[in-house]
Enzyme design. Structure first.
Site, PDB file in Angstrom:
ATOM      1  N   ARG A 213     -59.768  39.259 -52.200  1.00  0.00           N
ATOM      2  CA  ARG A 213     -60.428  38.958 -53.475  1.00  0.00           C
ATOM      3  C   ARG A 213     -61.095  40.226 -54.021  1.00  0.00           C
ATOM      4  O   ARG A 213     -61.030  40.514 -55.219  1.00  0.00           O
ATOM      5  CB  ARG A 213     -61.442  37.824 -53.295  1.00  0.00           C
ATOM      6  CG  ARG A 213     -60.778  36.456 -53.125  1.00  0.00           C
ATOM      7  CD  ARG A 213     -61.804  35.326 -53.074  1.00  0.00           C
ATOM      8  NE  ARG A 213     -62.491  35.268 -51.783  1.00  0.00           N
ATOM      9  CZ  ARG A 213     -62.217  34.378 -50.829  1.00  0.00           C
ATOM     10  NH1 ARG A 213     -61.297  33.448 -51.007  1.00  0.00           N
ATOM     11  NH2 ARG A 213     -62.885  34.400 -49.698  1.00  0.00           N
ATOM     12  N   ASP A 254     -55.441  24.061 -59.486  1.00  0.00           N
ATOM     13  CA  ASP A 254     -55.552  23.474 -58.150  1.00  0.00           C
ATOM     14  C   ASP A 254     -55.416  21.959 -58.295  1.00  0.00           C
ATOM     15  O   ASP A 254     -55.660  21.406 -59.366  1.00  0.00           O
ATOM     16  CB  ASP A 254     -56.909  23.823 -57.504  1.00  0.00           C
ATOM     17  CG  ASP A 254     -56.876  23.709 -55.989  1.00  0.00           C
ATOM     18  OD1 ASP A 254     -56.776  24.744 -55.310  1.00  0.00           O
ATOM     19  OD2 ASP A 254     -56.935  22.562 -55.471  1.00  0.00           O
ATOM     20  N   SER A 255     -55.022  21.308 -57.204  1.00  0.00           N
ATOM     21  CA  SER A 255     -54.880  19.846 -57.265  1.00  0.00           C
ATOM     22  C   SER A 255     -56.153  19.146 -56.803  1.00  0.00           C
ATOM     23  O   SER A 255     -56.179  17.922 -56.696  1.00  0.00           O
ATOM     24  CB  SER A 255     -53.687  19.404 -56.419  1.00  0.00           C
ATOM     25  OG  SER A 255     -53.829  19.894 -55.114  1.00  0.00           O
ATOM     26  N   ASP A 304     -51.693  31.592 -53.772  1.00  0.00           N
ATOM     27  CA  ASP A 304     -52.269  31.452 -52.422  1.00  0.00           C
ATOM     28  C   ASP A 304     -52.124  30.004 -51.962  1.00  0.00           C
ATOM     29  O   ASP A 304     -53.109  29.276 -51.835  1.00  0.00           O
ATOM     30  CB  ASP A 304     -53.748  31.881 -52.458  1.00  0.00           C
ATOM     31  CG  ASP A 304     -54.380  31.856 -51.074  1.00  0.00           C
ATOM     32  OD1 ASP A 304     -53.646  31.889 -50.073  1.00  0.00           O
ATOM     33  OD2 ASP A 304     -55.625  31.804 -51.002  1.00  0.00           O
ATOM     34  N   CYS A 344     -49.841  31.520 -45.619  1.00  0.00           N
ATOM     35  CA  CYS A 344     -50.715  31.376 -44.443  1.00  0.00           C
ATOM     36  C   CYS A 344     -50.006  30.557 -43.363  1.00  0.00           C
ATOM     37  O   CYS A 344     -50.643  30.000 -42.480  1.00  0.00           O
ATOM     38  CB  CYS A 344     -52.055  30.763 -44.826  1.00  0.00           C
ATOM     39  SG  CYS A 344     -51.916  29.127 -45.541  1.00  0.00           S
TER      40      CYS A 344
HETATM   41  N1  SAH Z   1     -57.188  30.975 -52.974  1.00  0.00           N
HETATM   42  C1  SAH Z   1     -58.223  30.089 -52.478  1.00  0.00           C
HETATM   43  C2  SAH Z   1     -57.781  29.293 -51.263  1.00  0.00           C
HETATM   44  C3  SAH Z   1     -56.556  28.431 -51.499  1.00  0.00           C
HETATM   45  S1  SAH Z   1     -56.340  27.167 -50.319  1.00  0.00           S
HETATM   46  C4  SAH Z   1     -59.489  30.889 -52.213  1.00  0.00           C
HETATM   47  O1  SAH Z   1     -59.475  32.109 -52.411  1.00  0.00           O
HETATM   48  O2  SAH Z   1     -60.502  30.287 -51.833  1.00  0.00           O
HETATM   49  C5  SAH Z   1     -55.034  26.252 -51.022  1.00  0.00           C
HETATM   50  C6  SAH Z   1     -55.418  25.383 -52.199  1.00  0.00           C
HETATM   51  O3  SAH Z   1     -54.221  24.795 -52.698  1.00  0.00           O
HETATM   52  C7  SAH Z   1     -56.357  24.217 -51.916  1.00  0.00           C
HETATM   53  O4  SAH Z   1     -57.495  24.342 -52.735  1.00  0.00           O
HETATM   54  C8  SAH Z   1     -55.568  22.951 -52.305  1.00  0.00           C
HETATM   55  O5  SAH Z   1     -56.371  21.993 -52.982  1.00  0.00           O
HETATM   56  C9  SAH Z   1     -54.542  23.518 -53.241  1.00  0.00           C
HETATM   57  N2  SAH Z   1     -53.261  22.801 -53.358  1.00  0.00           N
HETATM   58  C10 SAH Z   1     -52.497  22.278 -52.374  1.00  0.00           C
HETATM   59  N3  SAH Z   1     -51.333  21.816 -52.864  1.00  0.00           N
HETATM   60  C11 SAH Z   1     -51.346  22.044 -54.208  1.00  0.00           C
HETATM   61  C12 SAH Z   1     -50.422  21.817 -55.268  1.00  0.00           C
HETATM   62  N4  SAH Z   1     -49.237  21.266 -55.039  1.00  0.00           N
HETATM   63  N5  SAH Z   1     -50.774  22.190 -56.516  1.00  0.00           N
HETATM   64  C13 SAH Z   1     -51.989  22.743 -56.746  1.00  0.00           C
HETATM   65  N6  SAH Z   1     -52.884  23.014 -55.774  1.00  0.00           N
HETATM   66  C14 SAH Z   1     -52.575  22.669 -54.529  1.00  0.00           C
END
Ligand code: SAH
Length: 410
Positions: A213, A254-255, A304, A344
Site C-alpha cells: 500500500r 468489494d462485495s 487483490d 494470496c
Molecule cells: N486489498 C485489501 C484486502 C483484500 S481481501 C486490503 O488492502 O485491505 C479480499 C476482499 O475481496 C475482501 O474484502 C472480500 O470481501 C472481497 N471479495 C471477495 N470476493 C469478491 C467478489 N467476487 N467481488 C468483490 N469483492 C470480493
C-alpha cells in the site's frame, strides 16, 4: 508420552525440519486432540515433539526437533518472546503488526496480530487449541497488551474437528463488567485506519499488504495517476494510498458492505474529500465487464482478490479466474498506467502467477514493464524449512503505450 511411528522413508521431511506429517505417513500410534507426542522413524529414532491432530489430514505438527526440549508453558513463553523480539528488530513503523505467523514462528496453527493495545488471535490447530490458555498468558506477559480477542472462526478449524470460537480471551476486570470496544485505530504509512477485531475479516485487517500500500502511494504520485480502481478493496487501504499519491477519482469495489462503509470513512478520516471516492458494493468480475462496456478507463488498478486456490488441487480453476480478472483489468488500464496484481493462493507459485498475468496481457493485446515483484510484509516471514508459508505474491506493472500494444496484436 504417546509415540507416533512413521512409515519407512516418511521421516525425510522431518529430518529437513519440515513441521508437518500427513495421515498417510503414520504407521502406528494415536493420541488425543492436541496432545504432545513423540514422533519417531520406523527404526524408533526420535524426530520431533509434536501436536497430534486426530481428524486433520495434517496428523502431526512439530513443536520442536530437539529431543532435550520439554513442551511446557516455558516453551511457549520462549517461542512467543522470540517472535515478538523479531518484530521489534524489524523496526516496523506501525502499531498494527503480525506478531505470530504460524509455522514460521515455530507455532503451527497460531496467528496473532497486534492492533494497538489489542491482540487478535486465531487458534487454528488442535495443538494450539490445547495450549490456548498458556499461549494467551505468554502473549499478554510478553507484549504488555491488556486485551486479547479470539477469532477462531476460520473454516480451517473444521478440518481440525474444532468448533468456531470468538470473543475476549483476556480482558482486565472492570468494576461494572464493561468491555473494551472491539474497534481499534491503527496507523500505517502515516494514515489512520480503523478496524473491528470482532467484525472484520480474519483477525480484523490485512497487515500483509502494508508495504505494498505504501509503495502504491509512491507509484501513483510518481506516475501521475489520477483515476484509480481498487478491486477487492476491503476497507480501502489501497484507496487511501491512491489519494495520498494524488489521485482525484478513486473507486473501491468489494462485495462486503461493512468493509466499504469503512473504506468511505477512511477517506474523510484521512482528510480527503468524500467526493474523490466512490464505493461500489458489487462483484469485481461483473464490474470490470460493465466498465469495459461503458468505455471507462483508469490510470491505475489494484487487483487483490481473496484466495482463489486454497490448495494446489484448485490451481487450474483458480488460474482461469486470475487470468480472467487480469485480462479485464488490462483492457481498462490506460497506456502508461499502473497495475498492481496479487494472488494470496498458496497453491499458485510466483512463476505460475507471472505466466497467468502474461497470458492475460496477451489475450488483452497488452504488454507491460514488470516494475517490481511484490510479497507480504516482513512481519509475515517465510522460513527456509517451510516454503509453503510463502503465499502472497504480486506484480507491479506499467502498461506499454498503445503503439507498442498494437504491435503485439498484429
Ligand atoms: N486489498 C485489501 C484486502 C483484500 S481481501 C486490503 O488492502 O485491505 C479480499 C476482499 O475481496 C475482501 O474484502 C472480500 O470481501 C472481497 N471479495 C471477495 N470476493 C469478491 C467478489 N467476487 N467481488 C468483490 N469483492 C470480493
Amino acid at each position: 508420552m504417546k509415540v507416533i511411528t512413521l512409515r519407512e522413508g516418511k521421516e525425510r521431511s522431518m529430518l529437513r525440519r519440515h513441521p508437518w506429517i500427513f495421515q498417510g505417513s503414520v504407521a502406528k500410534g494415536s493420541a488425543d486432540p492436541g496432545e504432545t507426542v513423540r514422533v519417531q522413524d520406523a527404526a524408533g529414532r526420535f524426530l520431533a515433539w509434536a501436536a497430534y491432530s486426530p481428524s486433520s489430514q495434517i496428523r502431526v505438527r512439530a513443536w520442536s526437533f530437539d529431543e532435550a526440549e520439554r513442551i511446557d508453558a516455558e516453551f511457549f513463553q520462549r517461542k512467543v518472546e522470540a517472535a515478538v523480539q523479531l518484530r521489534r528488530r524489524l523496526g516496523i513503523d506501525s502499531n498494527g503488526i503480525r506478531l505470530i505467523h504460524g509455522e514460521a514462528d515455530g507455532l503451527p496453527g497460531l496467528i496473532v496480530d497486534q492492533y494497538d493495545d489489542v491482540l487478535s488471535a486465531q487458534f487454528l490447530s488442535a495443538g494450539t487449541e490445547r495450549w490456548k490458555d498458556v499461549i494467551a498468558d505468554a502473549l499478554i506477559a510478553t507484549t504488555g497488551c491488556p486485551y486479547l480477542y479470539e477469532r477462531s472462526d476460520s473454516g480451517v478449524r473444521n478440518l481440525e474437528g474444532l468448533p468456531a470460537v470468538t470473543g475476549w480471551l483476556r480482558h482486565p476486570d472492570t468494576a461494572d463488567g464493561s468491555r473494551r470496544a472491539t474497534e481499534v485505530v491503527i496507523h500505517e504509512n502515516g494514515w489512520k485506519l480503523t478496524l473491528d477485531v470482532a467484525e472484520g475479516h480474519k483477525t480484523g485487517y490485512y497487515l500483509d499488504q502494508r508495504d505494498n500500500r505504501g509503495l502504491f502511494a509512491k507509484l501513483v504520485r510518481q506516475l501521475g495517476c489520477k483515476t484509480v480502481l481498487n478491486c477487492y478493496s476491503y476497507t480501502g487501504g489501497f484507496s487511501v494510498a491512491a489519494l495520498e499519491g494524488g489521485a482525484t477519482d478513486v473507486t473501491s469495489v468489494d462485495s462486503s458492505g461493512p468493509a466499504l462503509a469503512r473504506a468511505s470513512a477512511h477517506v474523510t478520516l484521512n482528510g480527503y474529500e468524500a467526493s474523490a471516492h466512490t464505493a461500489l458494493d458489487a462483484d469485481v468480475n461483473g464490474t470490470l465487464r460493465r466498465f469495459i462496456k461503458e468505455g471507462r478507463t483508469f490510470d491505475a488498478i489494484v487487483l487483490d482478490p481473496p484466495k482463489f486456490a486454497p490448495s494446489a488441487a484448485h490451481a487450474d480453476r483458480a488460474s482461469r479466474a486470475y487470468k480472467d480478472i487480469n485480462r479485464l483489468a488490462f483492457r481498462l488500464l490506460n497506456p502508461g498506467g499502473l497495475l498492481l496484481t496479487f494472488s494470496c493462493s498458496g497453491g499458485i507459485g510466483g512463476e505460475l502467477f507471472h505466466k497467468i498475468v502474461a497470458g492475460a496481457g496477451m489475450d488483452a493485446g497488452v504488454d507491460g514493464y514488470l516494475l517490481r515483484r511484490l510479497e507480504a510484509t516482513s512481519d509475515h516471514p517465510t522460513t527456509l524449512t517451510f516454503p509453503e508459508g510463502e503465499y502472497l505474491k504480486g506484480l507491479a506493472i506499467i502498461r506499454k503505450d498503445s503503439s507498442e500494444c498494437r504491435k503485439i496484436q498484429n
